[in-house]
Design a protein around this motif. Structure first.
Motif, PDB file in Angstrom:
ATOM      1  N   UNK A   1       0.813  -1.258  -0.036  1.00 13.45           N
ATOM      2  CA  UNK A   1       0.054  -0.053  -0.170  1.00 13.45           C
ATOM      3  C   UNK A   1       0.826   1.237   0.137  1.00 13.45           C
ATOM      4  N   UNK A   2       0.677   2.296  -0.818  1.00 13.94           N
ATOM      5  CA  UNK A   2       1.148   3.532  -0.865  1.00 13.94           C
ATOM      6  C   UNK A   2       0.064   4.697  -0.853  1.00 13.94           C
ATOM      7  N   UNK A   3       0.453   5.700  -0.001  1.00 14.03           N
ATOM      8  CA  UNK A   3      -0.427   6.653   0.181  1.00 14.03           C
ATOM      9  C   UNK A   3       0.351   8.122   0.070  1.00 14.03           C
ATOM     10  N   UNK A   4      -0.567   9.184  -0.275  1.00 16.29           N
ATOM     11  CA  UNK A   4       0.029  10.644  -0.192  1.00 16.29           C
ATOM     12  C   UNK A   4      -1.041  11.439   0.329  1.00 16.29           C
ATOM     13  N   UNK A   5      -0.838  12.061   1.690  1.00 19.37           N
ATOM     14  CA  UNK A   5      -1.675  13.091   2.112  1.00 19.37           C
ATOM     15  C   UNK A   5      -1.311  14.428   1.826  1.00 19.37           C
ATOM     16  N   UNK A   6      -2.082  15.311   1.555  1.00 20.60           N
ATOM     17  CA  UNK A   6      -1.491  16.778   1.406  1.00 20.60           C
ATOM     18  C   UNK A   6      -2.376  17.914   1.920  1.00 20.60           C
ATOM     19  N   UNK A   7      -1.977  18.892   2.542  1.00 27.99           N
ATOM     20  CA  UNK A   7      -2.822  19.873   3.039  1.00 27.99           C
ATOM     21  C   UNK A   7      -2.318  21.271   3.285  1.00 27.99           C
ATOM     22  N   UNK A   8      -3.091  22.215   3.566  1.00 30.24           N
ATOM     23  CA  UNK A   8      -2.578  23.643   3.876  1.00 30.24           C
ATOM     24  C   UNK A   8      -3.421  24.229   4.950  1.00 30.24           C
ATOM     25  N   UNK A   9      -3.020  25.041   5.606  1.00 32.73           N
ATOM     26  CA  UNK A   9      -3.604  25.626   6.810  1.00 32.73           C
ATOM     27  C   UNK A   9      -3.519  26.903   7.177  1.00 32.73           C
ATOM     28  N   UNK A  10      -4.484  27.666   7.297  1.00 36.94           N
ATOM     29  CA  UNK A  10      -4.401  29.200   7.536  1.00 36.94           C
ATOM     30  C   UNK A  10      -4.686  29.933   6.359  1.00 36.94           C
ATOM     31  N   UNK A  11      -5.120  29.288   5.205  1.00 36.64           N
ATOM     32  CA  UNK A  11      -5.131  29.910   3.937  1.00 36.64           C
ATOM     33  C   UNK A  11      -6.377  30.792   3.943  1.00 36.64           C
ATOM     34  N   UNK A  12      -6.696  32.014   3.127  1.00 32.61           N
ATOM     35  CA  UNK A  12      -7.901  32.523   2.987  1.00 32.61           C
ATOM     36  C   UNK A  12      -8.284  32.832   1.515  1.00 32.61           C
ATOM     37  N   UNK A  13      -9.332  32.409   1.193  1.00 35.99           N
ATOM     38  CA  UNK A  13      -9.940  32.337  -0.081  1.00 35.99           C
ATOM     39  C   UNK A  13     -11.084  33.530  -0.409  1.00 35.99           C
ATOM     40  N   UNK A  14     -11.205  33.874  -1.477  1.00 35.04           N
ATOM     41  CA  UNK A  14     -12.090  35.067  -1.704  1.00 35.04           C
ATOM     42  C   UNK A  14     -13.093  34.419  -2.697  1.00 35.04           C
ATOM     43  N   UNK A  15     -14.560  34.140  -2.017  1.00 32.40           N
ATOM     44  CA  UNK A  15     -15.620  33.515  -3.148  1.00 32.40           C
ATOM     45  C   UNK A  15     -16.240  34.497  -4.081  1.00 32.40           C
ATOM     46  N   UNK A  16     -15.515  34.774  -5.092  1.00 34.70           N
ATOM     47  CA  UNK A  16     -16.101  35.835  -6.008  1.00 34.70           C
ATOM     48  C   UNK A  16     -17.246  35.355  -6.654  1.00 34.70           C
ATOM     49  N   UNK A  17     -17.444  34.226  -6.727  1.00 32.41           N
ATOM     50  CA  UNK A  17     -18.613  33.513  -7.608  1.00 32.41           C
ATOM     51  C   UNK A  17     -20.014  34.038  -6.963  1.00 32.41           C
ATOM     52  N   UNK A  18     -19.887  34.247  -5.500  1.00 31.57           N
ATOM     53  CA  UNK A  18     -20.936  34.830  -4.851  1.00 31.57           C
ATOM     54  C   UNK A  18     -21.694  36.064  -5.366  1.00 31.57           C
ATOM     55  N   UNK A  19     -20.967  36.795  -6.235  1.00 33.60           N
ATOM     56  CA  UNK A  19     -21.502  38.212  -7.009  1.00 33.60           C
ATOM     57  C   UNK A  19     -22.651  37.694  -7.623  1.00 33.60           C
ATOM     58  N   UNK A  20     -22.682  36.611  -8.156  1.00 32.86           N
ATOM     59  CA  UNK A  20     -23.800  35.945  -8.905  1.00 32.86           C
ATOM     60  C   UNK A  20     -24.708  35.238  -8.057  1.00 32.86           C
ATOM     61  N   UNK A  21     -24.281  34.080  -7.123  1.00 30.13           N
ATOM     62  CA  UNK A  21     -24.979  33.436  -6.449  1.00 30.13           C
ATOM     63  C   UNK A  21     -25.607  33.914  -5.270  1.00 30.13           C
ATOM     64  N   UNK A  22     -25.403  35.059  -4.717  1.00 27.26           N
ATOM     65  CA  UNK A  22     -26.018  35.685  -3.567  1.00 27.26           C
ATOM     66  C   UNK A  22     -25.993  37.384  -3.796  1.00 27.26           C
ATOM     67  N   UNK A  23     -25.649  37.769  -5.086  1.00 22.71           N
ATOM     68  CA  UNK A  23     -25.764  38.970  -5.537  1.00 22.71           C
ATOM     69  C   UNK A  23     -27.008  39.808  -5.607  1.00 22.71           C
ATOM     70  N   UNK A  24     -28.087  39.060  -6.427  1.00 23.31           N
ATOM     71  CA  UNK A  24     -29.158  39.836  -6.749  1.00 23.31           C
ATOM     72  C   UNK A  24     -30.295  38.544  -7.055  1.00 23.31           C
ATOM     73  N   UNK A  25     -31.382  39.047  -7.515  1.00 22.97           N
ATOM     74  CA  UNK A  25     -32.356  38.303  -7.704  1.00 22.97           C
ATOM     75  C   UNK A  25     -32.484  37.834  -9.163  1.00 22.97           C
ATOM     76  N   UNK A  26     -31.556  38.017 -10.059  1.00 22.09           N
ATOM     77  CA  UNK A  26     -31.671  37.757 -11.623  1.00 22.09           C
ATOM     78  C   UNK A  26     -30.842  36.552 -12.127  1.00 22.09           C
TER      79      UNK A  26
END
Length: 257
Positions: A107-132
Motif C-alpha cells: 500500500x502507498x499513500x499521499x496526504x497533502x494539506x494547507x492550514x491558515x489559507x484565506x480564499x475569496x468567493x468571487x462567484x457569490x457576486x452572482x449566486x448571492x448578489x441579486x435576484x436575477x
C-alpha cells in the motif's frame, strides 16, 4: 505572515485580481503580495433608524442592506474605508507519504494539506448578489424583515447599496487535508505460476487498485479549496467557481515477462 513585500520601486501599490466591482487585491510594501483589499462589514441594517444613524453609504441604502464600517470616521463610506482583509498564502503546507508491504500486499499513500489559507468567493457576486441569477440555498436565509438575518442581506435586482462590493463578507478559511493518492496492490506468488505451468513466461504479476482525491477534510463551503492561481500571483486564491478536482479510480494488472 506568509510573506512581506519589501519594495515596489517607484510604485506605491499594485492592484490585481479582476472582479466585477474592480481590483480585488492590492500589493503594498509591508503586506503579503496579492492581499485582499476591501471593506469591513458589521452586520445588516435592521431598521431605517439604524441606516439614518450610520455613515452615509448610498442614497438608496435601506433596512436589509449590509452595514459597512466607516474606518476613517469621516461619515461617508467610500474607497478610503478599504483595508487589507487577508491573503491567499497559507500559514504552512504539509504532507505525509508512505509505503508498506506485508506478505505480498502493498500500500502507498499521499496526504497533502494547507492550514491558515484565506480564499475569496468571487462567484457569490452572482449566486448571492441579486435576484436575477440562480441562487445558492443560503439565499433562503436572506433578510426579509427586522431580526430575520444579520448575515445575508435582502435580495434586490440592482443592488443599490453595493452589497456585492469587495468585503470580508466573501472571505473564507480554505484550510484542508486531502488524500491525494492511494494504491493497494497484491503480488501474485511464484507458486501460482508454477501450478498453472506459466512460470517460464511470466516472471511476476501484481494486481492493484488506486484512487486520486478520494477524501477531503475541510470547512470550506465552496466547490474545492485547492484553487491556486489563475492569472499570476496577484490573482491567487480567488474562487470564481473553479471546477473541483476529479476523483478518479484505477484498476490494473502489472505483468513482468
Amino acid at each position: 505572515m506568509a510573506n512581506e513585500v519589501k519594495s515596489l520601486g517607484d510604485s506605491d501599490a499594485i492592484p490585481g485580481g479582476g472582479y466585477r466591482q474592480g481590483p480585488l487585491t492590492r500589493t503594498e510594501v509591508g503586506q503579503p503580495i496579492g492581499s485582499y483589499y476591501g471593506f469591513v462589514t458589521d452586520g445588516i441594517f435592521q431598521t431605517q433608524e439604524e441606516v439614518d444613524e450610520h455613515a452615509f453609504q448610498s442614497g438608496n441604502t435601506a433596512p436589509g442592506d449590509i452595514r459597512f464600517v466607516d474606518l476613517n470616521g469621516d461619515g461617508v463610506i467610500d474607497e478610503n474605508d478599504r483595508t487589507f482583509l487577508g491573503n491567499p498564502f497559507p500559514d504552512f503546507t504539509y504532507g505525509l507519504s508512505g509505503r508498506m508491504s506485508f506478505r505480498g500486499v502493498d500500500m502507498s499513500f499521499l496526504f497533502q494539506g494547507v492550514q491558515g489559507v484565506e480564499l475569496f468567493q468571487a462567484y457569490q457576486y452572482y449566486t448571492l448578489g441579486s435576484g436575477v441569477f440562480n441562487l445558492e440555498k443560503e439565499a433562503l436565509n436572506r433578510w426579509t424583515g427586522p431580526g430575520t438575518s444579520d448575515e445575508v442581506p435582502r435580495l434586490t435586482v440592482d443592488d443599490p447599496n453595493q452589497n456585492t462590493r469587495i468585503s470580508d463578507r466573501f472571505i473564507r478559511d480554505g484550510s484542508y487535508l486531502r488524500l491525494k493518492n492511494l494504491t493497494i496492490g497484491y503480488t501474485v506468488p511464484d507458486s501460482f505460476f508454477d501450478a498453472i505451468g506459466a512460470s517460464s513466461s511470466v516472471r511476476q504479476a501484481r494486481i492493484f487498485v488506486g484512487g486520486q482525491n478520494l477524501l477531503t477534510l475541510t470547512g470550506y463551503d465552496g466547490l474545492d479549496p485547492e484553487i491556486g492561481e489563475r492569472n499570476g500571483v496577484l490573482d491567487r486564491g480567488i474562487d470564481r467557481g473553479v471546477f473541483p478536482q476529479a476523483r478518479t479510480y484505477t484498476v490494473g494488472i502489472d505483468f513482468q515477462f
